[in-house]
Scaffold this motif. Structure first.
Motif, PDB file in Angstrom:
ATOM      1  N   ILE A  50      56.565  24.139 -13.137  1.00  0.00           N
ATOM      2  CA  ILE A  50      57.953  24.892 -13.460  1.00  0.00           C
ATOM      3  C   ILE A  50      58.210  25.413 -11.922  1.00  0.00           C
ATOM      4  O   ILE A  50      59.698  25.400 -11.778  1.00  0.00           O
ATOM      5  N   PHE A  51      57.504  25.778 -11.028  1.00  0.00           N
ATOM      6  CA  PHE A  51      58.101  26.413  -9.801  1.00  0.00           C
ATOM      7  C   PHE A  51      58.684  25.208  -8.717  1.00  0.00           C
ATOM      8  O   PHE A  51      59.591  25.358  -8.359  1.00  0.00           O
ATOM      9  N   GLU A  52      57.904  24.020  -9.084  1.00  0.00           N
ATOM     10  CA  GLU A  52      58.340  22.957  -8.352  1.00  0.00           C
ATOM     11  C   GLU A  52      59.849  22.413  -8.702  1.00  0.00           C
ATOM     12  O   GLU A  52      60.828  21.961  -8.066  1.00  0.00           O
ATOM     13  N   ASN A  53      59.785  22.636 -10.144  1.00  0.00           N
ATOM     14  CA  ASN A  53      61.086  21.906 -10.617  1.00  0.00           C
ATOM     15  C   ASN A  53      62.189  22.849 -10.596  1.00  0.00           C
ATOM     16  O   ASN A  53      63.590  22.851 -10.560  1.00  0.00           O
ATOM     17  N   TYR A  54      62.185  24.425 -10.893  1.00  0.00           N
ATOM     18  CA  TYR A  54      62.976  25.266 -11.152  1.00  0.00           C
ATOM     19  C   TYR A  54      63.144  26.484 -10.047  1.00  0.00           C
ATOM     20  O   TYR A  54      63.910  27.458 -10.109  1.00  0.00           O
ATOM     21  N   GLN A  55      61.960  26.553  -9.206  1.00  0.00           N
ATOM     22  CA  GLN A  55      61.751  27.679  -8.671  1.00  0.00           C
ATOM     23  C   GLN A  55      61.669  29.083  -9.140  1.00  0.00           C
ATOM     24  O   GLN A  55      62.026  30.068  -9.036  1.00  0.00           O
ATOM     25  N   VAL A  56      61.197  28.825 -10.271  1.00  0.00           N
ATOM     26  CA  VAL A  56      60.652  30.124 -11.333  1.00  0.00           C
ATOM     27  C   VAL A  56      59.207  30.282 -11.264  1.00  0.00           C
ATOM     28  O   VAL A  56      58.596  29.500 -11.488  1.00  0.00           O
ATOM     29  N   MET A  57      59.003  31.670 -10.896  1.00  0.00           N
ATOM     30  CA  MET A  57      57.592  32.023 -10.880  1.00  0.00           C
ATOM     31  C   MET A  57      57.186  32.367 -12.524  1.00  0.00           C
ATOM     32  O   MET A  57      57.857  33.185 -13.110  1.00  0.00           O
ATOM     33  N   MET A  58      56.430  31.699 -13.226  1.00  0.00           N
ATOM     34  CA  MET A  58      55.821  32.028 -14.506  1.00  0.00           C
ATOM     35  C   MET A  58      54.658  33.102 -14.503  1.00  0.00           C
ATOM     36  O   MET A  58      53.846  32.875 -13.707  1.00  0.00           O
ATOM     37  N   GLU A  59      54.621  34.134 -15.522  1.00  0.00           N
ATOM     38  CA  GLU A  59      53.729  35.030 -15.709  1.00  0.00           C
ATOM     39  C   GLU A  59      53.238  34.976 -16.956  1.00  0.00           C
ATOM     40  O   GLU A  59      53.895  34.648 -17.886  1.00  0.00           O
ATOM     41  N   THR A  60      51.833  35.086 -16.897  1.00  0.00           N
ATOM     42  CA  THR A  60      51.286  35.155 -18.496  1.00  0.00           C
ATOM     43  C   THR A  60      51.726  36.216 -19.037  1.00  0.00           C
ATOM     44  O   THR A  60      51.378  37.336 -18.695  1.00  0.00           O
ATOM     45  N   GLU A  61      51.701  35.947 -20.426  1.00  0.00           N
ATOM     46  CA  GLU A  61      51.732  36.914 -21.332  1.00  0.00           C
ATOM     47  C   GLU A  61      50.240  37.260 -22.063  1.00  0.00           C
ATOM     48  O   GLU A  61      49.795  38.358 -22.505  1.00  0.00           O
ATOM     49  N   VAL A  62      49.785  36.029 -22.444  1.00  0.00           N
ATOM     50  CA  VAL A  62      48.264  36.295 -22.910  1.00  0.00           C
ATOM     51  C   VAL A  62      47.416  36.942 -21.981  1.00  0.00           C
ATOM     52  O   VAL A  62      47.602  36.864 -20.377  1.00  0.00           O
ATOM     53  N   GLU A  63      46.553  37.882 -22.485  1.00  0.00           N
ATOM     54  CA  GLU A  63      45.425  38.500 -21.653  1.00  0.00           C
ATOM     55  C   GLU A  63      44.419  37.579 -21.082  1.00  0.00           C
ATOM     56  O   GLU A  63      43.820  37.230 -21.917  1.00  0.00           O
ATOM     57  N   ILE A  64      44.104  37.622 -20.192  1.00  0.00           N
ATOM     58  CA  ILE A  64      42.819  36.838 -19.587  1.00  0.00           C
ATOM     59  C   ILE A  64      41.840  37.741 -19.177  1.00  0.00           C
ATOM     60  O   ILE A  64      42.061  38.577 -18.095  1.00  0.00           O
TER      61      ILE A  64
END
Length: 302
Positions: free
Chosen positions: A284-298
């Motif tokens: 997603i960062f490679e395609n859209y330069q958007v940083m994805m953050e997890t909602e699920v707790e790890i």
């Protein structure tokens, strides 16, 4: 840890197990063992449990129905407290309800809809507990817990019980003060609802439930939304547009139904899910330069 578990058994606080696999208690059906697993049978026994944890100075973690969780294959160090029977009471007082943290959110939404109370229609398909929903400000369909919570009774690490108001909960998108500043367990929640038309409420709930049924893979082991929506974009839409639906690593697979869900297609390990999460982030960062953050707790051992 054996000594601590033995002490809790002697105090008869509820169900106490050593090295209990958390795969048995998460909707993803993934997770290694908890050193000590406790399901207190009452609020008083939960307080006793916290006192023992404080005496032994060990790590602890509370869980509800196990959604929105990814537990390490190596399990969790310390004590895992599961809220369930004994902390799932429900009281109705006009348009105000008081409900235990272990109560099923779906069951609650269904129960109060029959009373003609409006405000929880958004929760009709969220498979968590009331405590977990308050903890993470669960929401859907344009609403969330912060819209209806009056106050919540929290048990803190020092064993003290305190009512926190809506404002003191410091709600924001899928988060609350309990996640970062003040770790605690949601014992009870008081929700302020409104009188409504029973048929309209039921119809809205049915619509929300049907929407989830046809768009989200709840018939497979999953944890709910994996990523937070990077507004104004939507995680599922970006993942779909990147052609990532159906991509799998080991037993973990991006759902064909919804790009923001990862399902356990059989024998998945937490390691598989983590690798798939990182793969999505990179793409997603490679395609859209958007940083994805997890909602699920790890959570759990590294």
């Amino acid at each position: 840890m054996i000594e601590l578990c033995t002490k809790l058994k002697e105090l008869n606080v509820g169900k106490v197990k050593e090295n209990e696999p958390l795969a048995n208690h998460t909707t993803l059906k993934i997770g290694g063992p908890a050193d000590c697993f406790v399901e207190p049978s009452s609020i008083e026994n939960l307080q006793k449990t916290m006192e023992v944890i404080s005496d032994y100075q060990v790590n602890w973690r509370a869980i509800g129905r196990g959604s929105n969780l990814l537990v390490s294959d190596q399990g969790i160090e310390g004590v895992v407290i599961k809220l369930g029977t004994g902390i799932n009471d429900l009281q109705l007082d006009g348009t105000q309800i008081t409900v235990g943290g272990g109560y099923s959110l779906v069951a609650l939404a269904t129960q109060i809809s029959r009373k003609g109370l409006s405000g929880l229609e958004f929760a009709s398909g969220i498979p968590g507990s009331v405590g977990g929903a308050v903890y993470m400000n669960a929401g859907a369909h344009g609403s969330d817990i912060s819209k209806i919570l009056d106050k919540a009774l929290i048990l803190f690490e020092d064993g003290q019980l305190e009512w926190l108001t809506n404002e003191e909960m410091e709600f924001s998108y899928r988060t609350s003060v309990l996640q970062k500043k003040r770790p605690g367990i949601v014992i009870k929640a008081i929700f302020q609802l409104a009188e409504g038309d029973r048929e309209k409420i039921s119809a809205e709930m049915k619509k929300n439930k049907e929407y989830r049924k046809v768009t989200q893979p709840w018939d497979s082991p999953c944890a709910g939304s994996i990523f937070r929506n990077p507004l104004p974009n939507y995680a599922g839409k970006l993942i779909e547009e990147a052609g990532l639906k159906g991509h799998s690593i080991g037993g973990a697979k991006i759902s064909e139904m919804h790009g923001n869900f990862i399902v356990n297609s059989g024998g998945a390990k937490a390691e598989d899910v983590l690798s798939l999460i990182q793969y999505v982030k990179d793409k997603i960062f490679e395609n859209y330069q958007v940083m994805m953050e997890t909602e699920v707790e790890i959570i759990g051992r590294k």
